[in-house]
Design an enzyme around this catalytic site. Structure first.
Site, PDB file in Angstrom:
ATOM      1  N   SER A  43     -34.467 -12.483  36.014  1.00  0.00           N
ATOM      2  CA  SER A  43     -35.679 -13.098  36.497  1.00  0.00           C
ATOM      3  C   SER A  43     -36.020 -13.007  37.843  1.00  0.00           C
ATOM      4  O   SER A  43     -35.514 -13.073  38.598  1.00  0.00           O
ATOM      5  CB  SER A  43     -35.456 -14.565  36.119  1.00  0.00           C
ATOM      6  OG  SER A  43     -36.484 -15.246  36.694  1.00  0.00           O
ATOM      7  N   HIS A  52     -37.557 -10.301  33.515  1.00  0.00           N
ATOM      8  CA  HIS A  52     -37.849 -11.568  32.958  1.00  0.00           C
ATOM      9  C   HIS A  52     -38.795 -11.892  33.951  1.00  0.00           C
ATOM     10  O   HIS A  52     -38.570 -12.181  35.138  1.00  0.00           O
ATOM     11  CB  HIS A  52     -36.632 -12.448  32.725  1.00  0.00           C
ATOM     12  CG  HIS A  52     -37.131 -13.799  32.278  1.00  0.00           C
ATOM     13  ND1 HIS A  52     -37.274 -14.019  30.829  1.00  0.00           N
ATOM     14  CD2 HIS A  52     -37.321 -15.018  32.842  1.00  0.00           C
ATOM     15  CE1 HIS A  52     -37.472 -15.212  30.628  1.00  0.00           C
ATOM     16  NE2 HIS A  52     -37.501 -15.790  31.680  1.00  0.00           N
ATOM     17  N   ASP A  63     -41.255 -15.178  34.994  1.00  0.00           N
ATOM     18  CA  ASP A  63     -41.350 -16.692  34.706  1.00  0.00           C
ATOM     19  C   ASP A  63     -42.838 -17.071  35.073  1.00  0.00           C
ATOM     20  O   ASP A  63     -43.203 -17.103  36.098  1.00  0.00           O
ATOM     21  CB  ASP A  63     -40.369 -17.379  35.424  1.00  0.00           C
ATOM     22  CG  ASP A  63     -39.223 -17.227  34.757  1.00  0.00           C
ATOM     23  OD1 ASP A  63     -38.921 -17.469  33.414  1.00  0.00           O
ATOM     24  OD2 ASP A  63     -38.090 -16.936  35.311  1.00  0.00           O
ATOM     25  N   MET A 114     -45.618 -20.007  35.337  1.00  0.00           N
ATOM     26  CA  MET A 114     -45.505 -21.565  35.498  1.00  0.00           C
ATOM     27  C   MET A 114     -46.936 -21.878  35.713  1.00  0.00           C
ATOM     28  O   MET A 114     -47.511 -21.217  36.871  1.00  0.00           O
ATOM     29  CB  MET A 114     -44.849 -21.967  36.583  1.00  0.00           C
ATOM     30  CG  MET A 114     -42.967 -21.771  35.944  1.00  0.00           C
ATOM     31  SD  MET A 114     -41.777 -22.368  37.118  1.00  0.00           S
ATOM     32  CE  MET A 114     -40.288 -21.531  36.480  1.00  0.00           C
ATOM     33  N   HIS A 122     -42.268 -15.043  30.169  1.00  0.00           N
ATOM     34  CA  HIS A 122     -41.879 -16.413  29.620  1.00  0.00           C
ATOM     35  C   HIS A 122     -42.974 -17.247  29.924  1.00  0.00           C
ATOM     36  O   HIS A 122     -43.002 -17.483  31.139  1.00  0.00           O
ATOM     37  CB  HIS A 122     -40.488 -16.551  30.230  1.00  0.00           C
ATOM     38  CG  HIS A 122     -40.130 -18.080  29.854  1.00  0.00           C
ATOM     39  ND1 HIS A 122     -38.901 -18.605  30.588  1.00  0.00           N
ATOM     40  CD2 HIS A 122     -40.570 -19.098  29.202  1.00  0.00           C
ATOM     41  CE1 HIS A 122     -38.789 -19.811  30.159  1.00  0.00           C
ATOM     42  NE2 HIS A 122     -39.803 -20.156  29.186  1.00  0.00           N
ATOM     43  N   MET A 179     -44.544 -20.477  30.501  1.00  0.00           N
ATOM     44  CA  MET A 179     -44.491 -21.889  30.673  1.00  0.00           C
ATOM     45  C   MET A 179     -45.789 -22.494  30.853  1.00  0.00           C
ATOM     46  O   MET A 179     -45.915 -23.126  32.091  1.00  0.00           O
ATOM     47  CB  MET A 179     -43.552 -22.391  31.828  1.00  0.00           C
ATOM     48  CG  MET A 179     -41.826 -22.056  31.194  1.00  0.00           C
ATOM     49  SD  MET A 179     -40.760 -21.967  32.541  1.00  0.00           S
ATOM     50  CE  MET A 179     -41.016 -20.328  32.862  1.00  0.00           C
ATOM     51  N   MET A 232     -33.686 -22.517  26.312  1.00  0.00           N
ATOM     52  CA  MET A 232     -33.825 -22.905  27.663  1.00  0.00           C
ATOM     53  C   MET A 232     -32.363 -23.762  27.652  1.00  0.00           C
ATOM     54  O   MET A 232     -32.082 -24.878  27.013  1.00  0.00           O
ATOM     55  CB  MET A 232     -34.841 -23.997  28.069  1.00  0.00           C
ATOM     56  CG  MET A 232     -36.324 -23.245  28.120  1.00  0.00           C
ATOM     57  SD  MET A 232     -36.200 -21.831  29.305  1.00  0.00           S
ATOM     58  CE  MET A 232     -35.505 -22.565  30.625  1.00  0.00           C
ATOM     59  N   PHE A 292     -37.722 -24.312  37.603  1.00  0.00           N
ATOM     60  CA  PHE A 292     -37.044 -23.995  38.828  1.00  0.00           C
ATOM     61  C   PHE A 292     -35.934 -23.044  38.568  1.00  0.00           C
ATOM     62  O   PHE A 292     -35.327 -23.074  37.379  1.00  0.00           O
ATOM     63  CB  PHE A 292     -36.491 -24.910  39.631  1.00  0.00           C
ATOM     64  CG  PHE A 292     -37.582 -25.956  39.978  1.00  0.00           C
ATOM     65  CD1 PHE A 292     -38.541 -25.547  40.969  1.00  0.00           C
ATOM     66  CD2 PHE A 292     -37.726 -27.022  39.208  1.00  0.00           C
ATOM     67  CE1 PHE A 292     -39.516 -26.662  41.289  1.00  0.00           C
ATOM     68  CE2 PHE A 292     -39.151 -27.985  39.501  1.00  0.00           C
ATOM     69  CZ  PHE A 292     -39.784 -27.728  40.598  1.00  0.00           C
ATOM     70  N   GLY A 293     -35.472 -21.903  39.367  1.00  0.00           N
ATOM     71  CA  GLY A 293     -34.362 -21.370  39.316  1.00  0.00           C
ATOM     72  C   GLY A 293     -33.165 -21.992  39.991  1.00  0.00           C
ATOM     73  O   GLY A 293     -33.453 -23.055  40.689  1.00  0.00           O
ATOM     74  N   GLY A 294     -31.895 -21.621  39.876  1.00  0.00           N
ATOM     75  CA  GLY A 294     -30.871 -22.121  40.373  1.00  0.00           C
ATOM     76  C   GLY A 294     -30.194 -23.455  40.151  1.00  0.00           C
ATOM     77  O   GLY A 294     -29.651 -23.871  40.792  1.00  0.00           O
ATOM     78  N   ASP A 338     -31.770 -18.767  28.506  1.00  0.00           N
ATOM     79  CA  ASP A 338     -32.311 -18.767  30.107  1.00  0.00           C
ATOM     80  C   ASP A 338     -32.026 -19.835  30.891  1.00  0.00           C
ATOM     81  O   ASP A 338     -32.389 -21.347  30.461  1.00  0.00           O
ATOM     82  CB  ASP A 338     -33.854 -18.728  30.006  1.00  0.00           C
ATOM     83  CG  ASP A 338     -34.677 -18.371  31.090  1.00  0.00           C
ATOM     84  OD1 ASP A 338     -33.885 -18.250  32.245  1.00  0.00           O
ATOM     85  OD2 ASP A 338     -35.805 -18.488  30.908  1.00  0.00           O
ATOM     86  N   GLY A 339     -31.332 -19.851  31.809  1.00  0.00           N
ATOM     87  CA  GLY A 339     -31.056 -20.992  32.825  1.00  0.00           C
ATOM     88  C   GLY A 339     -29.702 -21.131  33.193  1.00  0.00           C
ATOM     89  O   GLY A 339     -28.890 -21.458  32.421  1.00  0.00           O
ATOM     90  N   GLY A 383     -31.450 -15.210  36.979  1.00  0.00           N
ATOM     91  CA  GLY A 383     -32.124 -15.042  38.234  1.00  0.00           C
ATOM     92  C   GLY A 383     -31.130 -15.157  39.435  1.00  0.00           C
ATOM     93  O   GLY A 383     -31.018 -13.985  39.914  1.00  0.00           O
TER      94      GLY A 383
HETATM   95  C1  DX5 Z   1     -36.598 -21.452  34.670  1.00  0.00           C
HETATM   96  C2  DX5 Z   1     -36.725 -20.156  34.194  1.00  0.00           C
HETATM   97  C3  DX5 Z   1     -35.881 -19.081  34.422  1.00  0.00           C
HETATM   98  C4  DX5 Z   1     -35.111 -19.138  35.961  1.00  0.00           C
HETATM   99  C5  DX5 Z   1     -33.646 -18.680  35.860  1.00  0.00           C
HETATM  100  O1  DX5 Z   1     -37.716 -22.270  34.340  1.00  0.00           O
HETATM  101  O2  DX5 Z   1     -37.311 -20.041  32.899  1.00  0.00           O
HETATM  102  O3  DX5 Z   1     -36.121 -17.841  33.844  1.00  0.00           O
HETATM  103  O4  DX5 Z   1     -35.612 -18.146  36.713  1.00  0.00           O
HETATM  104  O5  DX5 Z   1     -33.048 -18.855  36.727  1.00  0.00           O
HETATM  105  P1  DX5 Z   1     -31.593 -19.174  37.079  1.00  0.00           P
HETATM  106  O6  DX5 Z   1     -30.944 -17.927  36.384  1.00  0.00           O
HETATM  107  O7  DX5 Z   1     -31.505 -19.038  38.746  1.00  0.00           O
HETATM  108  O8  DX5 Z   1     -31.213 -20.307  36.466  1.00  0.00           O
HETATM  109 ZN    ZN Z   2     -37.567 -18.225  32.089  1.00  0.00          ZN
END
Ligand code: DX5
Ligand code: ZN
Length: 216
Positions: free
Chosen positions: A7, A32, A34, A36, A65, A67, A136, A142-144, A174-175, A196
């Protein structure tokens, strides 16, 4: 063989083109992306122009993706920008079947994403429309974040549901996916893994992708 889909949310945006070249050389399968909207999720990221820019520098499939609340109006722009896969959220589409038909009419693979709190029954009667299902394993935005463990049972249940319905849809997760949990996610039935921070926050992308594959 699993599909590794880094991602770009965790990439360095001051040099996105170079990051894409590096990640492709490192052995990624899909990119990927994202998207938003600040409505469906609290965060805002990027739109079709970034997808178009990615398309210029990579041969990899672009997995977009969305959102986005009520995404139908913008789906054609993402298809035109070069998306190969588009997922919409079941929670964000008033007429989910119609949204999927729209994606497929644009010759793009169609997927539905489900938040951690959304039951599998929300896709029961549209399974025949699906090329992939995105589970999900964090709340989107958010990532991380940390992987939510109950996702494993949900993936197993989805795997059984797809089998019963004779569907070949890919299960994507994902996540919070990383080298420590990819084995149990794969064992539960997932074959497409979005990661990500687990990839972009490491110095050697090739090594990390290799480890993800080995641990699978
Ligand atoms: C979250 C996103 C994910 C995100 C994953 O809303 O859909 O794709 O980037 O990030 P990690 O792998 O860091 O959880
Ligand atoms: Zn995603």
């Amino acid at each position: 063989m699993g599909i590794i889909a880094p991602s770009i949310l965790s990439a360095d945006f001051t040099c996105l083109g170079e990051e894409l070249v590096r990640i492709e050389k490192a052995g990624a399968d899909w990119i990927h992306i994202d998207v938003m909207d600040g409505q469906f999720v609290p965060n805002i990221t990027y739109g079709p122009i970034i997808v178009k820019a990615c398309k210029k520098v990579t041969q990899l499939k672009l997995d977009v993706h969305l959102m986005i609340e009520k995404p139908d109006h913008i789906i054609p722009s993402f298809a035109k920008a070069g998306a190969d896969y588009i997922s919409v959220h079941a929670e964000a589409c008033t007429h989910l079947h119609r949204s999927l038909q729209l994606i497929k009419s644009l010759n793009v693979k169609a997927g539905v994403a489900l938040n951690p709190g959304t039951p599998l029954s929300s896709i029961e009667w549209i399974i025949d429309q699906l090329d992939f299902v995105l589970i999900m394993s964090v709340n989107p935005g958010f990532g991380g974040q940390n992987f939510i463990d109950s996702s494993i049972d949900k993936i197993s249940a989805l795997s059984r549901m797809l089998e019963e319905k004779h569907s070949n849809a890919i299960i994507q997760v994902d996540g919070g996916v990383n080298c420590d949990n990819i084995h149990k996610i794969h064992k539960a039935g997932a074959t497409s893994f979005v990661a990500g921070s687990a990839i972009f926050n490491t110095p050697d992308y090739k090594q990390t992708i290799q480890t993800l594959r080995q641990e699978m």
